[in-house]
Design an enzyme around this catalytic site. Structure first.
Site, PDB file in Angstrom:
ATOM      1  N   HIS A 105      44.318  35.680  41.719  1.00  0.00           N
ATOM      2  CA  HIS A 105      45.263  36.499  42.713  1.00  0.00           C
ATOM      3  C   HIS A 105      45.322  35.690  43.607  1.00  0.00           C
ATOM      4  O   HIS A 105      44.370  35.455  44.604  1.00  0.00           O
ATOM      5  CB  HIS A 105      44.640  37.752  43.027  1.00  0.00           C
ATOM      6  CG  HIS A 105      44.911  38.632  41.688  1.00  0.00           C
ATOM      7  ND1 HIS A 105      44.028  39.703  41.365  1.00  0.00           N
ATOM      8  CD2 HIS A 105      45.799  38.779  40.736  1.00  0.00           C
ATOM      9  CE1 HIS A 105      44.392  40.116  40.267  1.00  0.00           C
ATOM     10  NE2 HIS A 105      45.499  39.610  39.722  1.00  0.00           N
ATOM     11  N   GLU A 136      44.147  36.453  47.732  1.00  0.00           N
ATOM     12  CA  GLU A 136      42.780  36.860  47.911  1.00  0.00           C
ATOM     13  C   GLU A 136      42.009  35.697  48.366  1.00  0.00           C
ATOM     14  O   GLU A 136      41.076  35.078  47.751  1.00  0.00           O
ATOM     15  CB  GLU A 136      42.088  37.464  46.661  1.00  0.00           C
ATOM     16  CG  GLU A 136      42.886  38.835  46.138  1.00  0.00           C
ATOM     17  CD  GLU A 136      42.795  39.103  44.975  1.00  0.00           C
ATOM     18  OE1 GLU A 136      41.923  38.772  44.108  1.00  0.00           O
ATOM     19  OE2 GLU A 136      43.386  40.264  44.498  1.00  0.00           O
ATOM     20  N   ARG A 139      50.602  37.632  44.983  1.00  0.00           N
ATOM     21  CA  ARG A 139      49.439  37.921  44.327  1.00  0.00           C
ATOM     22  C   ARG A 139      49.430  37.142  42.705  1.00  0.00           C
ATOM     23  O   ARG A 139      48.486  36.515  42.508  1.00  0.00           O
ATOM     24  CB  ARG A 139      49.502  39.419  43.755  1.00  0.00           C
ATOM     25  CG  ARG A 139      48.725  39.880  42.761  1.00  0.00           C
ATOM     26  CD  ARG A 139      48.867  41.312  42.568  1.00  0.00           C
ATOM     27  NE  ARG A 139      48.437  41.892  41.239  1.00  0.00           N
ATOM     28  CZ  ARG A 139      47.180  42.291  41.236  1.00  0.00           C
ATOM     29  NH1 ARG A 139      46.414  42.358  42.334  1.00  0.00           N
ATOM     30  NH2 ARG A 139      46.660  42.899  40.055  1.00  0.00           N
ATOM     31  N   HIS A 182      37.238  38.251  43.257  1.00  0.00           N
ATOM     32  CA  HIS A 182      38.558  38.701  43.498  1.00  0.00           C
ATOM     33  C   HIS A 182      38.343  39.337  45.201  1.00  0.00           C
ATOM     34  O   HIS A 182      37.047  39.309  45.516  1.00  0.00           O
ATOM     35  CB  HIS A 182      39.039  39.654  42.802  1.00  0.00           C
ATOM     36  CG  HIS A 182      39.581  39.343  41.314  1.00  0.00           C
ATOM     37  ND1 HIS A 182      40.911  39.297  41.129  1.00  0.00           N
ATOM     38  CD2 HIS A 182      38.905  38.714  40.432  1.00  0.00           C
ATOM     39  CE1 HIS A 182      41.018  38.838  40.035  1.00  0.00           C
ATOM     40  NE2 HIS A 182      40.022  38.521  39.350  1.00  0.00           N
ATOM     41  N   GLU A 194      34.669  42.124  43.369  1.00  0.00           N
ATOM     42  CA  GLU A 194      35.718  42.380  44.469  1.00  0.00           C
ATOM     43  C   GLU A 194      34.773  42.206  45.833  1.00  0.00           C
ATOM     44  O   GLU A 194      34.068  42.841  46.298  1.00  0.00           O
ATOM     45  CB  GLU A 194      36.211  43.973  44.429  1.00  0.00           C
ATOM     46  CG  GLU A 194      37.125  44.136  43.169  1.00  0.00           C
ATOM     47  CD  GLU A 194      38.273  43.638  43.222  1.00  0.00           C
ATOM     48  OE1 GLU A 194      38.790  42.727  44.054  1.00  0.00           O
ATOM     49  OE2 GLU A 194      39.133  43.638  42.174  1.00  0.00           O
TER      50      GLU A 194
HETATM   51 ZN    ZN Z   1      42.449  40.276  42.687  1.00  0.00          ZN
END
Ligand code: ZN
Ligand code: NAG
Ligand code: NAG
Ligand code: NAG
Ligand code: NAG
Ligand code: NAG
Length: 488
Positions: free
Chosen positions: A251, A254, A306, A377, A451
Site C-alpha cells: 500500500h 504506508e 493506496r 503495512h 500493521e
Molecule cells: Zn496496508
C-alpha cells in the site's frame, strides 16, 4: 552431430546444471535470474481459488463491508480522492482543512451511516477494528458530516485537525550533517527521512556491491509503469539454510513499511557476523517496495494514495487496484470491491496486476523453501495471521498464535509498543485477495501481516522521528521469528 560437438553440448549442460544446483546466488550479476527449484508444496486447494469468474463492473454490487444490501438510494460510488486529482492533471492534492476523527462503531447503525457518507465521497476510512474506525473528513464536507453526526448522535474525537499541516511537517529535509554523511556513505538512505524509490534502490545496489559474498539484488519484474521490482537477498550460501520472505509497501501511503524493511536490510547486511546463528542460518529475501508506482505517486501527487497506478478500462475510468485484494486465494470474496474507483478494488481478475503477479511467480518458482512470510503495512499495531478472506483459521493456527504472541512480547520489551495478535478476519474484518492468504495457501508456515505503528494519533502520516524506534522494536520481533524458523 559429431562426437566432439556432442561432448561440448554435454559439458555445457553439466556446467549449467552445476551452476544452478550449487545455487551461489550471490555470484550472479544483478538482473540475471536466480535459480529455481520448482514450487513449494501446496497443501491447500488452489484450483477453486483461481477460478472465480470475473464479473463486469456494476455500480450496485460493491462488496465493501459497510454496504448494507438495502441502501440503494444513495448509491453514488465511493471515488478515491486521487481519481479527481488525476483528472485535474496531476496537481499535488491539498488536504488543508481535512480532519481525522476516531469514531466508535459500537452503537447500532454507525457503520451504515459511515458507509453512506463514504459512497457520497464525503469521507474515507483509514484504519479500524471491530469497535473503532478512523475517518478522514474531506474539507468541503465538514459541515455536512458534522450535521449528520449531530443528528445521529454519533460521538467522535478529532485526532488530526488539519491534515495538510501534518503532511507538511511529516518529512522535513535532512540537516547538513546528515547530507554530508550521505555523500560519504555511498548511498543516500537514512532512517531519519522517508526516501524516494531511487534512494531505496540505490541503497540495495550499494549493499550488493559492498558485500558481494552475502548480498545480491535481483529484479523480479516491472510495475505497471515499468519501474523495477527489486529484491535483495542476504545469505551466507549454506544449503541447509531456511528461507524467509519479507515485503513492504504494497500500500503506497504506508511509508513506515518500506522504511522498516530497509532498516532490517541495513542491520542484517552491515552487521551480519555479529548476528545470532538463528539469523545467519536464514536466506533472507526482501522486497521493500511492492508498489513502486503508487509509492512515487504518494511523494509527488497524493500523499494518501493506496493502490497501484494501473488505469481500469471497464466501467468508470479510475486508477489503481488494491494489490492486497488481488492475490489468487479466494479472490473476489468478502471485503474487496469490484468497483475500479474503490480504494479496495480487487482488480479485473486474480493476479491481474503486474506487481502481485511478479511476487506470486517469484515465490512459486524460487529456489528457496520459504518457512515464513512477513508483509509490513501500517497502521494499528497488529500481528495478523490467516485467514483474511473469512472468519476462519488454518489448521496450524495455534502455532501461528504462539509465534505471533512471542513476537509481540519482544516488540513491547524492546520499544514499548503493544501489538494485538489474532487472525486478520477475526481481529479486524474479512478481506479477500490478500497476499498473506495466498502465501499461506502455498504452504509457507509462519505467515503474518504486520500493521506497524501507530494506533491512530498520526496514522499514515507518522513523523520521521518515529522511524528508528518503530523499526528497532520490529527488528527485535524479527529476531524472535528467526528463532522459531530455526526450530522447524
Ligand atoms: Zn496496508
Ligand atoms: C480442488 O477444488 C476443485 C474445484 O472446487 C475440485 O474440482 C478439485 O477436486 C479439488 N482438488 C483437491 C485436491 O481437493
Ligand atoms: C481497536 O481500536 C481502538 C482505538 O484505536 C483501541 O483502543 C482498541 O484497543 C482496538 N481493539 C483491539 C482489539 O485491538
Ligand atoms: C451538503 O448538503 C447540502 C444540503 O443537503 C447539499 O446541497 C450539498 O451538496 C452538500 N455538500 C456536499 C459536499 O455534499
Ligand atoms: C446521545 O448519546 C449519548 C451517549 O453517547 C447519550 O448519553 C445521550 O442520551 C444521547 N442523546 C440522544 C438524544 O440520543
Ligand atoms: C522445506 O522446509 C520444511 C521446513 O520448513 C521442511 O519440512 C521441508 O522438508 C522442506 N522442503 C524441501 C523441499 O526442502
Amino acid at each position: 552431430m559429431g562426437s566432439w560437438t556432442r561432448m561440448a553440448v554435454l559439458l555445457v549442460a553439466v556446467l549449467a546444471t552445476a551452476t544452478l544446483s550449487t545455487a551461489l546466488i550471490n555470484e550472479l550479476e544483478p538482473g540475471k535470474d536466480w535459480p529455481t527449484r520448482g514450487s513449494v508444496k501446496q497443501p491447500y486447494n488452489q484450483t477453486e481459488a483461481l477460478t472465480v469468474p470475473t464479473e463486469a463492473y456494476t455500480s450496485t454490487t460493491e462488496l465493501v463491508e459497510e454496504t448494507p444490501p438495502n441502501v440503494k438510494d444513495e448509491l453514488e460510488e465511493e471515488i478515491t480522492i486521487l481519481a479527481r486529482a488525476a483528472e485535474a492533471g496531476n496537481v499535488k492534492v491539498d488536504y488543508s482543512g481535512a480532519q481525522l476523527w476516531k469514531v466508535s462503531t459500537e452503537k447500532n447503525g454507525v457503520r451504515v451511516i459511515l458507509g453512506r457518507l463514504k459512497r457520497r465521497n464525503l469521507i474515507s476510512t483509514w484504519a479500524g477494528n471491530q469497535s473503532y474506525v478512523d475517518v478522514l473528513i474531506k474539507p468541503n464536507a465538514m459541515a455536512n458530516v458534522t450535521r449528520v453526526f449531530a443528528r445521529e448522535n454519533i460521538s467522535y474525537d478529532i485526532i488530526i485537525d488539519d491534515l495538510q499541516k501534518r503532511i507538511n511537517e511529516e518529512n522535513p529535509p535532512l540537516d547538513v550533517n546528515e547530507i554530508e554523511l550521505q555523500d560519504r556513505r555511498g548511498h543516500r538512505m537514512t532512517w531519519k527521512q522517508y526516501h524516494r524509490l531511487e534512494d531505496i534502490h540505490g541503497f540495495l545496489d550499494y549493499l550488493a556491491k559492498t558485500y558481494p559474498k552475502i548480498v545480491s539484488v535481483n529484479t523480479i519484474g516491472k510495475s505497471y509503469e515499468g519501474k523495477d521490482l527489486k529484491i535483495l537477498r542476504i545469505s551466507d550460501g549454506n544449503p541447509n539454510n531456511k528461507a524467509v520472505f519479507i515485503d513492504g509497501g504494497i500500500h503506497a501511503r504506508e511509508w513506515i513499511s518500506p522504511a522498516t524493511v530497509t532498516y532490517f536490510i541495513n542491520q542484517i547486511a552491515e552487521n551480519f557476523d555479529e548476528e545470532s546463528d538463528d539469523m545467519k542460518q536464514i536466506d533472507w529475501y526482501f522486497l521493500p517496495v511492492v508498489n513502486p508506482d503508487g509509492y512515487e505517486y504518494t511523494h509527488l501527487v497524493d500523499r494518501l494514495w493506496r493502490k497501484n497506478r494501473k488505469p481500469s478500462f471497464t466501467g468508470r475510468q479510475c486508477f489503481g487496484t488494491d494489490l492486497n485484494r488481488n492475490f489468487g486465494y479466494r479472490w473476489g470474496g468478502k471485503g474487496a470491491s469490484n468497483n475500479p474507483c474503490s480504494e479496495i478494488f480487487r482488480g479485473s481478475r486474480s493476479f491481474s496486476e503486474p506487481e502481485s503477479r511478479a511476487v506470486s511467480e517469484f515465490i512459486k518458482t524460487s529456489v528457496a523453501n520459504f518457512s515464513a512470510y512477513l508483509t509490513y503495512h501500517s497502521y494499528g499495531q497488529y500481528l495478523l495471521y490467516p485467514w483474511g478472506y473469512d472468519n476462519a483459521v488454518p489448521p496450524d493456527h495455534k502455532d501461528l498464535d504462539v509465534v505471533g504472541k512471542s513476537i509481540a512480547e519482544a516488540i513491547e520489551r524492546a520499544g514499548g509498543s503493544k501489538y494485538s495478535v489474532g487472525s486478520s478476519s477475526g481481529l479486524l474484518y474479512p478481506a479477500s485477495g490478500g497476499s498473506d492468504d495466498w502465501v499461506k495457501a502455498q504452504g509457507v508456515k509462519y505467515t503474518f501481516t504486520i500493521e506497524l505503528s501507530d494506533t491512530g494519533r498520526y496514522g499514515f502520516i507518522l513523523p520521521t522521528t518515529k522511524i528508528e524506534p518503530v523499526a528497532r522494536e520490529s527488528l527485535a520481533g524479527l529476531r524472535v521469528l528467526a528463532s522459531y524458523v530455526s526450530k522447524l
